[in-house]
Each structure stands twice: as structure tokens, then as C-alpha cells.
Write a protein that holds these residues in place. Structure first.
Motif, PDB file in Angstrom:
ATOM      1  N   CYS A   1     -55.397 -30.599  26.587  1.00  0.00           N
ATOM      2  CA  CYS A   1     -54.674 -29.738  27.542  1.00  0.00           C
ATOM      3  C   CYS A   1     -55.242 -28.325  27.569  1.00  0.00           C
ATOM      4  O   CYS A   1     -55.413 -27.740  28.633  1.00  0.00           O
ATOM      5  CB  CYS A   1     -53.193 -29.650  27.172  1.00  0.00           C
ATOM      6  SG  CYS A   1     -52.322 -31.191  27.405  1.00  0.00           S
TER       7      CYS A   1
ATOM      8  N   THR B   1     -54.262 -38.348  27.208  1.00  0.00           N
ATOM      9  CA  THR B   1     -54.194 -37.075  27.927  1.00  0.00           C
ATOM     10  C   THR B   1     -55.386 -36.924  28.871  1.00  0.00           C
ATOM     11  O   THR B   1     -55.250 -36.413  29.988  1.00  0.00           O
ATOM     12  CB  THR B   1     -54.122 -35.902  26.925  1.00  0.00           C
ATOM     13  OG1 THR B   1     -53.162 -36.216  25.910  1.00  0.00           O
ATOM     14  CG2 THR B   1     -53.729 -34.619  27.616  1.00  0.00           C
TER      15      THR B   1
ATOM     16  N   LYS C   1     -53.601 -34.012  21.802  1.00  0.00           N
ATOM     17  CA  LYS C   1     -53.122 -33.744  23.160  1.00  0.00           C
ATOM     18  C   LYS C   1     -53.360 -32.275  23.512  1.00  0.00           C
ATOM     19  O   LYS C   1     -53.839 -31.938  24.600  1.00  0.00           O
ATOM     20  CB  LYS C   1     -51.624 -34.074  23.248  1.00  0.00           C
ATOM     21  CG  LYS C   1     -51.027 -33.868  24.631  1.00  0.00           C
ATOM     22  CD  LYS C   1     -49.532 -34.205  24.669  1.00  0.00           C
ATOM     23  CE  LYS C   1     -48.965 -34.049  26.070  1.00  0.00           C
ATOM     24  NZ  LYS C   1     -47.499 -34.194  26.097  1.00  0.00           N
TER      25      LYS C   1
END
Lengths: 332, 332
Positions: free
Chosen positions: B74, B115, B70
Motif C-alpha cells: 500500500c 494486496t 500489506k
């Protein structure tokens, strides 16, 4: 200069800034790299882009004919070339082990810079992480790259009769790494073929329309690359052993070890699959390049075969299978 | 499923192909990823592109609020956002330690996929390397990304009076990692803020023209990011402590440890430097987003100051200096 990388070089603070300024900006200096914050920003015309990534964990990091930095640029530049693209911009991500000599990092960055100049690409964005001693093996490098795909490059289905060009000698990078890793002490010319070969795109020019697919035969070598292509397009191929260029020193090593150089990585070669009937025309283009003088049409795809087969010097045929167990890891 | 990664998963042969098919293609499946050989090829309109890279070595690889997968999405998505770009395409490079559980790799790939969906990006190209046991710490991930820069985003010189917006609470990712790394056993809500915040670009729309610079305050936290901006543009700033949003649990931990949460990484926040007089307008845009509800104008650049200063609750002022020694490594 006997300084070493500390964890603090990777914490994003003052030492990180100094390292970036003193090593990376020194060698990779360009307006895009230093222009904005953590991202590069640049103008692109409309068209098809190629985008690729590779992480490099080669061991040893310095070898005859190159080093991890040169390899990290060549690997991504050549992957873009295989996508029919003129390589333009690279990113670089370093993962460095605490205690790594800064002098070595300087050599690696310098080597990357020289290779970028040769390939006509720029490193425009980067990142540095440091891990504790024992959590990496010296240095790992990731490069990603963007290139502009030639407007006439049209990858398409491979059919019977399509010709296969290999742009040079076989298995030299993998063999060089093998010999240095195990310090076999054999004498001879065991230089890696590691080199950017992006000039292929410009020398082909509009004739790139006759090229159906390109592939740089790195991990797994020429044999594995051909098997993967054959698998993807569900068509066999026949390769002429007498057309394969293998340096005598390389051939001797593999005879001694009982290994097959066709499964050993090249890092400065390209396989081109060319529309039936255009092999010689493309070959004549390619072998005008210094780095592709040993180019040969090594065989063709052929629906009489269901696998990749090789016709030996003696006239027999044997099947080349997908690599099941490489005898050496971390060659790139 | 108790299988582990072997060196052969990284040799480019049969096991590598199977791993790619069974894990990566399963989660990242899209036409560009599976379309050509080692590179992605896609069409782009003319315009400015943003291009960025980050390697992730976070320890532990699973933490409250996220995991290395994730985080790897990000981090790069938010870097592209900071360049005023809508994130479009990601590459991913894995360096995996021999013996790593395949089940964990599956979880990480699944998390990356989720994500990516949230951020509206696609993983279009990738690479996998395996190193011997003891030559890495589980798994390292590099992501690089390409985005399209908003046509009205015009990064420019910062001048006195430009306003500083921070889109949420402070230091939560770094604090979460700190607590899990050292198993401090404190009770409370210590969830990482790790989140893609690329919606900022679309919600700003044409008003992005009033934004002079964006920066996601990761390593070194909000304090270090502000110091670097101040250094780059040679102008001081004044920050109002009362405008900084810090969760009570996070504040308590740092009071206990004697550390400053302003130097701890955020992974779902953005600093926006906004043209003088437009702070409130931009703030009202931004805080309509779920992930930016705690946005505040935290201060302004001001040529009365030569450094970044913070005005405390009590009315005193202290200087924020560049991070010299982060107490914790490998937070991202």
C-alpha cells in the motif's frame, strides 16, 4: 560533529526534513530528486526497462576498498548491467539504528554520491527509517534501480559451445570482508573489488547481440553463479582452472583456511555467456576497460557435461556444486 | 510448519533458492519475475514514469486491518498514486532476522500478493537478506515501485483559493498501531485504514488536470503533510475542523491521551490540492470509490494566512505546526 541519529530523525517531522536536507540533498542533489513529493517523475523513451532491487547489510560497514554506500550503488548498478541495461536512476532506502553517528552517515552518503557519478546514475528518490537501539546493526541500505536495456540485447537459451567470459580476478570482495570481520591480521593486498562496471554496456555496443546472458557473481561467488545458470538451462560446463585469475594474497588466504575463493563474492566482476565463436571478439571489447583488464574466456557450456566441472592445473576434473553452506554471512 | 529462518537462507546458496521458490515464487509468480536473472525486464511505452521507494519497519508486524506486507504494498502503491501514476511494477527487499518463523513469512508474502492483486500491480524483482538474531526486529521490508504518470497530470504551483480534498477519515493507521503496541486494551473499532487507493487515478480520468498536487498523509499525518506543502509553496491554508472525518472511537482515544489525531498516520487516504473552483467536481468523482466515500473538501490554501490554520468548531483558529516529536515510532 559528534551527533547521533535519534528516533525522531525517522518520524517524518522536522528532524527528518532536516536530515534529508543536510545530508541527502547535499550529496544526491538533482532536479528529479527535489522536484516532486515522495516520488521521482521523469520522461522515458519507449523501450525495454530493467528494474532491480538489493538490500545491503554488509558487516563491517567500512572495509578496504569500499563501504556499505559504495556497495549499495555498485550492487544495483551491476545488476542492471547484467540485464543488458544502461543504469539510469536509483532509489535509496535507509534503515538506521538509533545512536548511529551522523558523521558516518555523511561519509556513506558522500561515498554513494561519488560512486553514482562514476556509474553515471542519479539517486532520484529515497526514504529514511529509524529503529530503536538493538533493532538493527548500525545501518541497512536498500537500493533499487531502473535502466534502459540495450536494443540489441537478446537473452536466450544457452547451448553447447557457448563461451564463458569472466571480467577479472576472483573472490576479492568476500575475502576482504572475511578478513576484516574476524580481524585475522594477515598482511597483503586484500582490497574489495567493489566497483561499478556499467561501462560494459557501452563498450560492447551493438556486439551485445552476441551475449546470451550476463550475471554478476556476488553472493556465492563465481562457482554458485555458474551452477545456477547451468541448472536454469539444464546444461553442464567446463571451466579451465588455469584461466581463473586469483590474486596471490587471496589464493594464500584460502589455502590457509581451506576455503575455495570461487565461492567468495565479487562485487566488480561480470560473467558473460557468449554465443559460440564470438568469445574472442567480445573479450577484445571488454578488456579495453580499465576495470576489466584481467578478463578471460574461462571455459564453455558443453552438453558432454551435466554439471559445472573444473579442469584443474594437473588435468583432473572436479564438479562445482551449488553452495550449501557459506562460511560467512552478511558480505553484501 | 514450525521452521525458522537461518543465516544460510540468506547466503545466496541452495537454501536461498529454495526459500525463493517455496514462498516468493508461489505468491508473486509472474513471467517478469521469473523471466531473467536478478533484474526484471519489461517493455514500456514512451511517457513519464514515477519511481518511489519506502522501507517498512512497523511494529507489531501484524495489526488489526493489516500487516507489514500489506502495508509495504500500500505504501508504495499510494506514493505512486500521489505522483499521478497508475502503479505497475514493484520490487521487494526483505531483511529478515535469524529465527523468524517461516510460517509468518508465508503469511506476509500471501498478504502482499492479495494486496498487489487489489492494486493491479506485480512484484517483478526481489532480494532476501538474513541478519543474525538481535540484528533486526523480526522483518523489515523495502518496496520500490514504478508507475506511469497520467498524461494530463500537471503538478504546479499552489495559489490562493486552491481547494484541499481529504479522501476519508483521519489517523486510523497510527492509532491502531499505538493501541496494539502498548496493548492499551481499549474496546472499539481501531482498524488501520491501510489500503491501496490507486483507483483514484482511473476515476479522475482526464479531470486529473485540475489536480495540482497529491500527497498521502502517512508519517506525521494530515497535519504534517499540509505543513510541508505549505512550506514548499510558501502559502498558508485554512482547514475547517467540522469537515474532518474522525471516527468516534479514534476521537475518544486521542481525547483520553491528550494527543491530536491529525498527526497520526493514514495509510489509505489521499490529500488532493485542486485548482480553485474545481473542488466539488473532483470531490464528486472521488467519492464514487468505495474506499473514498468519506471524502470532503476540508479547506483551501489562502494567502491571507502564512501558516496552516484550523478553524475549530467554536469558530476560533489555531496554527498547525510541523511535527516536532511524534509520540510513537515505527508506525510504517
Amino acid at each position: 560533529m559528534n551527533q547521533r541519529i535519534m528516533l525522531r530523525h525517522g518520524d517524518g517531522g522536522l528532524l527528518t526534513s532536516n536530515l534529508i536536507r543536510d545530508i541527502f540533498y547535499k550529496y544526491f542533489d538533482n532536479e528529479i530528486l527535489t522536484g516532486y513529493q515522495d516520488s521521482a517523475i521523469f520522461q522515458m523513451e519507449a523501450g525495454r526497462l530493467a528494474f532491480t532491487t538489493d538490500s545491503f547489510v554488509v558487516k563491517p560497514i567500512f572495509f578496504t576498498g569500499g563501504d556499505i554506500g559504495k556497495l549499495a550503488v555498485c550492487g544495483t548498478v551491476n545488476d542492471l548491467t547484467a540485464a543488458g541495461a544502461v543504469p539510469l536512476y536509483l532509489s535509496v532506502g535507509f534503515v538506521i539504528e538509533e545512536g548511529f553517528e551522523i558523521e558516518k552517515l555523511d561519509l556513506i552518503a558522500s561515498s554513494m554520491s561519488n560512486t553514482c557519478k562514476k556509474a553515471g546514475v542519479k539517486i532520484v528518490t529515497g526514504d529514511t527509517k529509524v529503529v530503536e537501539k538493538g533493532s538493527a546493526d548500525g545501518i541497512y541500505i536498500n537500493t533499487s534501480g531502473i535502466g534502459k536495456v540495450h536494443e540489441f540485447f537478446n537473452p536466450r537459451h544457452i547451448t553447447s559451445g557457448d563461451e564463458i567470459i569472466l571480467t577479472g580476478t576472483v573472490g576479492e570482495h568476500g575475502t576482504a570482508i572475511l578478513l576484516e570481520r574476524y580481524e585475522l591480521g594477515l598482511k597483503g593486498d586484500f582490497t574489495s573489488d567493489c566497483n561499478p562496471i556499467s561501462e560494459i554496456i557501452s563498450v560492447l555496443g551493438d556486439d551485445i547481440k552476441h551475449v546470451k546472458l550476463m550475471r554478476d557473481p556476488t553472493r556465492g561467488g563465481v562457482a554458485n553463479a555458474l551452477c545456477e545458470i547451468s541448472d536454469s538451462y539444464n546444461i553442464g560446463a567446463i571451466i579451465e582452472e588455469e584461466k581463473l585469475q586469483i590474486r596471490p594474497a587471496v589464493k594464500s588466504v584460502h589455502e590457509l583456511l581451506g576455503t575455495d575463493p570461487l565461492y567468495f563474492a565479487c562485487e566488480g566482476r561480470m560473467i558473460l555467456v557468449v554465443e559460440k565463436g564470438f568469445g574472442t571478439k567480445i573479450l577484445n571489447c571488454i578488456n579495453t576497460l580499465d576495470d576489466c583488464q584481467n578478463s578471460q574466456i574461462i571455459g564453455k557450456f558443453d552438453d558432454l557435461y551435466s554439471k559445472v566441472c573444473i579442469r584443474t592445473w594437473l588435468g583432473g576434473e572436479r564438479i562445482l556444486t551449488m553452495l550449501e553452506n557459506q562460511m560467512i554471512s552478511r558480505i553484501c
